[in-house]
Design a protein around this motif. Sequence first.
Motif, PDB file in Angstrom:
ATOM      1  N   ASN A  23     -19.969   2.662  61.912  1.00  0.00           N
ATOM      2  CA  ASN A  23     -19.828   4.126  61.902  1.00  0.00           C
ATOM      3  C   ASN A  23     -21.180   4.824  61.830  1.00  0.00           C
ATOM      4  N   THR A  24     -22.069   4.310  60.995  1.00  0.00           N
ATOM      5  CA  THR A  24     -23.379   4.950  60.834  1.00  0.00           C
ATOM      6  C   THR A  24     -24.219   4.791  62.093  1.00  0.00           C
ATOM      7  N   PHE A  25     -24.187   3.592  62.666  1.00  0.00           N
ATOM      8  CA  PHE A  25     -24.977   3.369  63.871  1.00  0.00           C
ATOM      9  C   PHE A  25     -24.447   4.210  65.029  1.00  0.00           C
ATOM     10  N   ARG A  26     -23.135   4.338  65.104  1.00  0.00           N
ATOM     11  CA  ARG A  26     -22.551   5.204  66.135  1.00  0.00           C
ATOM     12  C   ARG A  26     -23.002   6.644  65.936  1.00  0.00           C
ATOM     13  N   GLU A  27     -23.011   7.087  64.696  1.00  0.00           N
ATOM     14  CA  GLU A  27     -23.469   8.449  64.392  1.00  0.00           C
ATOM     15  C   GLU A  27     -24.924   8.647  64.814  1.00  0.00           C
ATOM     16  N   ILE A  28     -25.764   7.649  64.548  1.00  0.00           N
ATOM     17  CA  ILE A  28     -27.182   7.735  64.901  1.00  0.00           C
ATOM     18  C   ILE A  28     -27.351   7.871  66.416  1.00  0.00           C
ATOM     19  N   VAL A  45     -13.532   9.916  73.742  1.00  0.00           N
ATOM     20  CA  VAL A  45     -13.219   8.488  73.652  1.00  0.00           C
ATOM     21  C   VAL A  45     -14.198   7.689  74.507  1.00  0.00           C
ATOM     22  N   GLN A  46     -14.531   8.228  75.681  1.00  0.00           N
ATOM     23  CA  GLN A  46     -15.476   7.560  76.570  1.00  0.00           C
ATOM     24  C   GLN A  46     -16.862   7.475  75.941  1.00  0.00           C
ATOM     25  N   ASP A  47     -17.296   8.532  75.270  1.00  0.00           N
ATOM     26  CA  ASP A  47     -18.593   8.521  74.596  1.00  0.00           C
ATOM     27  C   ASP A  47     -18.650   7.406  73.553  1.00  0.00           C
ATOM     28  N   VAL A  48     -17.601   7.306  72.759  1.00  0.00           N
ATOM     29  CA  VAL A  48     -17.548   6.282  71.707  1.00  0.00           C
ATOM     30  C   VAL A  48     -17.561   4.891  72.319  1.00  0.00           C
ATOM     31  N   ARG A  49     -16.838   4.728  73.415  1.00  0.00           N
ATOM     32  CA  ARG A  49     -16.796   3.423  74.080  1.00  0.00           C
ATOM     33  C   ARG A  49     -18.177   3.033  74.617  1.00  0.00           C
ATOM     34  N   LEU A  50     -18.865   3.981  75.232  1.00  0.00           N
ATOM     35  CA  LEU A  50     -20.200   3.696  75.777  1.00  0.00           C
ATOM     36  C   LEU A  50     -21.179   3.336  74.672  1.00  0.00           C
TER      37      LEU A  50
END
Length: 203
Positions: free
Chosen positions: A137-142, A154-159
């Motif tokens: 979660n933290t790395f995704r936020e960064i 959803v596409q952003d999160v997947r990429l």
Amino acid sequence: MARIGAARLSAEPSSPEQHDRRRRIVRAASRIGAEKPFERVQMHEVAKAAGVAIGTLYRYFPSKVHLFTGVMAAQVDRLRDQVTEPAPGTAPENAVADLLVQASRYLMAQPVLAASMLHASNTAHAATVADTVHIDNTFREILLRAVGIEEPTVQDVRLVRLLMQCWYGVLQLSLNGRASMADVESDVRLACELLLASRSNAS
């Protein structure tokens, strides 16, 4: 193989004193893990260096997998605190690539510790090692912040997830002696370009 301690979850500190003890354990594991590979690190050695009882260490970290996943979580938190907003006009793929190259250099400066953290994180299961979820979660936020995305699709999160896995893989190749640091940096920049090009086009 490392014991994962699937039967027991880590305890979460609640008081300032408990948070301090947990931080001391993580710092001690970081120091020892920078000098010794994962399989040679002893839990009693970490407890002694942290100035805590062995039972206290196992309360927060039931296994070495828990322990070094916790070390990685602390490193990711430190990275989050150091990230600054990209300069106006910076292409998303360049902003993220610069961030990941910087993080790669930081991690690879201590290759023995980096190998232990990646091993633990890759071995850990989210159901029993809570820090895995925190890391993701933290790395995704960064990365989303570096791209400039406040409300990801959803596409952003997947990429971003694909980019994270690519980065982990490239780092592992380097740690295994199968890629140079120059290879890491060029591969990371290419991955960012391929996966985030649509973001530049959208901009």
